[in-house]
Design an enzyme around this catalytic site. Structure first.
Site, mmCIF file in Angstrom:
data_model
loop_
_atom_site.group_PDB
_atom_site.id
_atom_site.type_symbol
_atom_site.label_atom_id
_atom_site.label_comp_id
_atom_site.label_asym_id
_atom_site.label_seq_id
_atom_site.Cartn_x
_atom_site.Cartn_y
_atom_site.Cartn_z
ATOM 1 N N GLU A 174 0.863 -1.185 0.000
ATOM 2 C CA GLU A 174 0.000 0.000 0.000
ATOM 3 C C GLU A 174 0.899 1.234 0.000
ATOM 4 O O GLU A 174 1.740 1.408 0.892
ATOM 5 C CB GLU A 174 -0.873 -0.033 1.266
ATOM 6 C CG GLU A 174 -1.664 1.233 1.462
ATOM 7 C CD GLU A 174 -3.136 0.958 1.728
ATOM 8 O OE1 GLU A 174 -3.544 -0.219 1.798
ATOM 9 O OE2 GLU A 174 -3.874 1.945 1.846
ATOM 10 N N LYS A 294 -4.891 0.040 13.352
ATOM 11 C CA LYS A 294 -5.726 1.065 12.723
ATOM 12 C C LYS A 294 -7.158 0.597 12.923
ATOM 13 O O LYS A 294 -7.541 -0.466 12.419
ATOM 14 C CB LYS A 294 -5.383 1.157 11.236
ATOM 15 C CG LYS A 294 -6.334 2.031 10.422
ATOM 16 C CD LYS A 294 -5.858 2.150 8.965
ATOM 17 C CE LYS A 294 -6.801 2.987 8.132
ATOM 18 N NZ LYS A 294 -6.323 3.164 6.740
ATOM 19 N N GLU A 298 -11.276 4.780 7.917
ATOM 20 C CA GLU A 298 -11.341 4.415 6.505
ATOM 21 C C GLU A 298 -11.880 2.996 6.317
ATOM 22 O O GLU A 298 -11.339 2.205 5.542
ATOM 23 C CB GLU A 298 -9.968 4.572 5.847
ATOM 24 C CG GLU A 298 -9.455 5.997 5.933
ATOM 25 C CD GLU A 298 -8.135 6.245 5.208
ATOM 26 O OE1 GLU A 298 -7.332 5.308 5.126
ATOM 27 O OE2 GLU A 298 -7.940 7.371 4.730
ATOM 28 N N ARG A 331 -3.387 3.835 16.485
ATOM 29 C CA ARG A 331 -3.274 5.010 15.613
ATOM 30 C C ARG A 331 -4.425 6.002 15.838
ATOM 31 O O ARG A 331 -5.578 5.599 15.995
ATOM 32 C CB ARG A 331 -3.236 4.579 14.148
ATOM 33 C CG ARG A 331 -2.007 3.738 13.838
ATOM 34 C CD ARG A 331 -2.005 3.275 12.398
ATOM 35 N NE ARG A 331 -1.534 4.264 11.462
ATOM 36 C CZ ARG A 331 -2.136 4.581 10.327
ATOM 37 N NH1 ARG A 331 -3.289 4.017 10.000
ATOM 38 N NH2 ARG A 331 -1.620 5.464 9.516
ATOM 39 N N LYS A 367 -0.211 11.064 13.274
ATOM 40 C CA LYS A 367 0.471 11.550 12.066
ATOM 41 C C LYS A 367 0.965 12.974 12.297
ATOM 42 O O LYS A 367 0.373 13.724 13.075
ATOM 43 C CB LYS A 367 -0.470 11.524 10.867
ATOM 44 C CG LYS A 367 -0.744 10.113 10.330
ATOM 45 C CD LYS A 367 -1.491 10.151 9.000
ATOM 46 C CE LYS A 367 -1.776 8.720 8.521
ATOM 47 N NZ LYS A 367 -2.463 8.673 7.218
ATOM 48 N N ASP A 372 -3.303 14.545 6.454
ATOM 49 C CA ASP A 372 -2.766 13.281 5.961
ATOM 50 C C ASP A 372 -1.457 13.416 5.198
ATOM 51 O O ASP A 372 -1.468 13.426 3.967
ATOM 52 C CB ASP A 372 -3.798 12.623 5.035
ATOM 53 C CG ASP A 372 -3.568 11.127 4.901
ATOM 54 O OD1 ASP A 372 -2.528 10.659 5.370
ATOM 55 O OD2 ASP A 372 -4.438 10.443 4.338
ATOM 56 N N GLU A 400 3.822 9.112 -0.809
ATOM 57 C CA GLU A 400 2.479 9.035 -1.391
ATOM 58 C C GLU A 400 2.007 10.383 -1.941
ATOM 59 O O GLU A 400 1.477 10.460 -3.046
ATOM 60 C CB GLU A 400 1.500 8.542 -0.319
ATOM 61 C CG GLU A 400 0.063 8.502 -0.795
ATOM 62 C CD GLU A 400 -0.901 8.022 0.290
ATOM 63 O OE1 GLU A 400 -0.462 7.712 1.411
ATOM 64 O OE2 GLU A 400 -2.102 7.955 -0.010
ATOM 65 N N HIS A 519 -4.192 18.459 -0.233
ATOM 66 C CA HIS A 519 -5.066 17.369 -0.665
ATOM 67 C C HIS A 519 -5.781 17.663 -1.984
ATOM 68 O O HIS A 519 -6.970 17.392 -2.129
ATOM 69 C CB HIS A 519 -6.107 17.041 0.416
ATOM 70 C CG HIS A 519 -6.299 15.549 0.575
ATOM 71 N ND1 HIS A 519 -6.598 14.721 -0.482
ATOM 72 C CD2 HIS A 519 -6.220 14.742 1.662
ATOM 73 C CE1 HIS A 519 -6.694 13.480 -0.050
ATOM 74 N NE2 HIS A 519 -6.456 13.458 1.245
HETATM 75 C C1 BDP Z 1 -3.707 7.410 3.699
HETATM 76 C C2 BDP Z 1 -3.400 6.419 2.619
HETATM 77 C C3 BDP Z 1 -4.042 5.084 2.893
HETATM 78 C C4 BDP Z 1 -3.660 4.608 4.287
HETATM 79 C C5 BDP Z 1 -4.024 5.675 5.290
HETATM 80 C C6 BDP Z 1 -3.578 5.340 6.699
HETATM 81 O O1 BDP Z 1 -3.869 6.922 1.384
HETATM 82 O O2 BDP Z 1 -3.599 4.189 1.912
HETATM 83 O O3 BDP Z 1 -4.288 3.416 4.580
HETATM 84 O O4 BDP Z 1 -3.388 6.880 4.958
HETATM 85 O O5 BDP Z 1 -2.657 5.982 7.177
HETATM 86 O O6 BDP Z 1 -2.908 8.539 3.503
HETATM 87 O O7 BDP Z 1 -4.150 4.469 7.332
#
Ligand code: BDP
Length: 698
Positions: A174, A294, A298, A331, A367, A372, A400, A519
């Site tokens: 990923e 996590k 998401e 997280r 983070k 992000d 990323e 973003h």
């Molecule tokens: C985002 C990414 C995703 C990750 C997510 C995360 O696009 O792929 O799973 O962070 O940190 O920025 O969990």
């Protein structure tokens, strides 16, 4: 005659070895400066490194390999103690006071040489400390420092210095841009790839002491017996290098692989399942680090699926690993489609009330910024706001949102900017760094021959480790170390590449996300610009949510008249951001929605400043190309060509970003792109039509 033959062989060997980047910063080629070499040689004529434990074997092997390479002569180090040796490497040396030894802690080390004929000393309280000392010492030689009079004491600032791999069991990664996962789950545990060893060496050389090897979007299969045996093989290998293995825990594992009906953390059967699972893991891997989780983010399962809190979920896992001294890294990257509030605010709102409610073996991993891993973000308001909770920093090494595998972007300035930000939480000077208990970097490592895809990605892996060890190191010093070890110590090369690296992050910000924009990349793969995207299910997945461009202006109002995310910061930290007149340009559109004709510090209007920044970004990539090209004669052909090609891509992509974004924002501002600037090559519709179904990393 014999000696000459050996030298010849070594020379041939170094020619035969292609500079493909595989050796990372541990290249150990023969030092070019002959007098320096002779000096080192006599200072290191005999080496005493008694003992034969796995860690000491690793240290001995590294020293033998490095010194043989650097000095151009075969070096062998016996296992027996030699009190006469000119370099003494020993645990808890009697030549150092007890007090001094204590101050080194578990992982620190001391390197001392008083000059003249007195022996050089490397000492530490643990074998891993000695290994760190050996790597530090080798770095001195690689970077051609004097070893005559040394008094180096190094103690890591953070206890947990970690890489987070987002690697899936099918070997896709990923957000990975360097090939496939280096973990070959199919051939583990029987086949141990040489890469595992070289990976561990590289990590130990920069003080990384923990690795989580699976994706945070977790797969419960990793917690089943056959996979745990594979993990054990890696953990057994990494142990000698001082590295502990962590796994990501899928919250719904009790249902998926345990046959339970629920994963509710307050359900005794679920708690028992995790306790049994922990016991099973620790029976196989006695020093297992713990779980990285996590949850409820998401679409991942988590305690909120059962109306429980993040603390309920984390504590259940913490109780399961506590008897074995395991940790849970939970997280804070959470945001929800159901919550209409600014995404910027959600993690803080969620976690603040939980401060003091977590078990002592839970660390909350935050983070660096509240959205992000953007090219630039203000620090996350959670730093310093959870005084009763150990907090870890999560940086993204894999790029990323920073040019992915093709842009040269040195991330230490980004890391430093965040670490040095003042949270004011315990008064002026409460830097983000001062609030941390650990630091993790999302790995950029893959099966590409040079590990990181872009050669300069190696510098970001290196920098993360160095800063986790000592966040006070400067981005410049880290770059210089890395360049000297990875390329050469030639002063003009070091100076040119350092300048290029130090400028590179700001250059990317300019051509991608200037003045606090964020973003606005294409969705899904996040490759290239996509500020126009507005059709995704969740509002906060759409770039239009973040830039809010309209006929009046652009930017996200996060002041009291807007989402009020600013109120989550300490008032002294928020002050400068709250008023456009005092808000630094770099954060302006992060916190304010401003009219197109707003006057910037430069005297330009906001629209003209945008045009200026985007163009400056593109021009600066040309400058990077010039810098790289003028060092060609000092670089090996293979790596020179590789970076040259990538810089060409970066230049093309910088133009793409500039043209696509300016054309799109122009559809709101209705203002011309001022004359001196190059006009966009294609139409907005053209840029909107671009599709990349197979962009990597997704
Ligand atoms: C985002 C990414 C995703 C990750 C997510 C995360 O696009 O792929 O799973 O962070 O940190 O920025 O969990």
């Amino acid at each position: 005659m014999k000696v000459n033959l050996l030298a010849l062989l070594l020379l041939l060997f170094s020619f035969a070895q292609a500079e493909d980047g595989y050796r990372l910063w541990l290249r150990y080629d023969q030092l070019k400066n002959a007098s320096l070499r002779t000096g080192y040689e006599s200072r290191l004529a005999t080496i005493s490194l008694p003992g034969n434990s796995p860690t000491l074997q690793v240290a001995r092997k590294e020293l033998e390999m490095a010194l043989s390479g650097l000095l151009g002569k075969m070096v062998r180090i016996p296992e027996t103690r030699n009190p006469q040796a000119s370099l003494q490497i020993e645990k808890s040396s009697a030549r150092v006071s007890a007090q001094e030894l204590t101050s080194l802690g578990e992982e620190g080390f001391l390197i001392r040489s008083t000059g003249g004929k007195s022996p050089l000393l490397i000492t530490a309280n643990s074998e891993v400390g000695l290994l760190y000392g050996v790597f530090h010492f080798l770095r001195l030689l690689q970077t051609e420092q004097s070893i005559e009079k040394l008094n180096i004491k190094e103690v890591p600032r953070l206890a947990l210095r970690m890489l987070n791999h987002w690697d899936n069991l099918d070997r896709t990664v990923e957000r990975g841009y360097a090939g496939f996962s280096i973990w070959n789950w199919h051939t583990l545990p029987t086949y141990m790839d040489q890469r595992y060893i070289d990976y561990a060496r590289a990590n130990a050389s920069i003080g990384i002491n923990a690795v989580s090897i699976t994706n945070v979007n977790a797969n419960a299969t990793i917690l089943t017996q056959p996979y745990l045996q594979k993990v054990k093989a890696l953990a057994d290998l990494f142990r000698a290098y001082g590295i502990k293995v962590y796994l990501t825990a899928r919250f719904s594992a009790p249902v998926e692989i345990g046959g339970l009906k629920t994963a509710d953390p307050l359900e005794p059967a679920v708690q028992q399942w995790w306790k049994d699972k922990a016991r099973e893991i620790y029976a196989i891997i006695p020093d297992f680090g713990g779980f990285l989780v996590k949850a409820n983010s998401e679409g991942q399962p988590g305690p909120q699926d059962y109306k429980r809190t993040h603390a309920d979920g984390a504590n259940m896992l913490a109780d399961a690993v506590a008897p074995f001294k395991g940790k849970v890294i939970w997280r804070a990257f959470v945001y929800s489609a159901e919550v209409p509030d600014d995404r910027h605010k959600q993690a803080y709102s969620e976690f603040l009330p939980l401060d003091g409610k977590f078990r002592s073996n839970v660390l909350v991993q935050v983070k660096n910024g509240a959205i992000d891993f953007m090219p630039r973000e203000p620090f996350h308001p959670l730093f310093g706001a959870l005084p009763k909770t150990p907090v870890m920093m999560e940086f993204q090494i894999t790029q990323e949102y920073l040019g992915q595998g093709t842009h040269l972007v040195y991330l230490a300035p980004l890391f430093k900017e965040c670490l040095e930000s003042d949270t004011y939480q315990k008064g002026k000077g409460t830097t983000v760094a001062s609030t941390l208990n650990g630091m993790a970097g999302v790995s950029n490592i893959g099966t590409d021959i040079n590990w990181t895809g872009h050669l300069f990605g190696q510098a970001n892996w290196y920098a993360l480790g160095r800063l986790a060890w000592n966040h006070e190191l400067s981005a410049e010093d880290i770059a210089k170390e890395w360049i000297r070890m990875s390329f050469s110590t030639d002063p003009s090369l070091v100076s040119d590449l350092t300048q290029m690296m130090l400028a590179s992050r700001e250059i990317l910000v300019n051509y991608m996300n200037p003045i606090g924009l964020h973003h606005i990349m294409a969705t899904g793969h996040h490759y290239g610009p996509g500020p126009w995207v507005a059709d995704l299910n969740r509002p906060e997945w759409n770039p239009t949510y973040y830039h809010r461009a309209d006929s009046i202006g652009i930017g996200f109002n996060r002041t009291a008249t807007g989402s009020d995310a600013l109120s989550q910061y300490h008032p002294d930290a928020a002050k400068k951001w709250s008023d456009p007149a005092t808000c630094p340009d770099i954060d302006l559109l992060w916190f304010h929605h401003l009219p197109w004709n707003f006057t910037m510090r430069s005297g330009r209007t906001l629209w003209n400043e945008l045009c200026y920044r985007y163009n400056l970004g593109v021009d600066s990539v040309s400058w990077m190309q010039t810098v790289w090209n003028r060092q060609q004669s000092k670089l090996d052909a293979q790596r020179f060509e590789q970076v040259k090609m990538l810089l060409n891509i970066q230049h093309q992509e910088a133009k793409w970003w500039r043209d696509a974004c300016l054309l799109y924002f122009q559809s709101f501002s209705r203002l011309p792109i001022p004359a001196p600037y190059e006009q966009p090559a294609k139409s907005l519709d053209y840029y909107k039509s671009l599709q990349f179904p197979y962009a990597p990393g997704h």
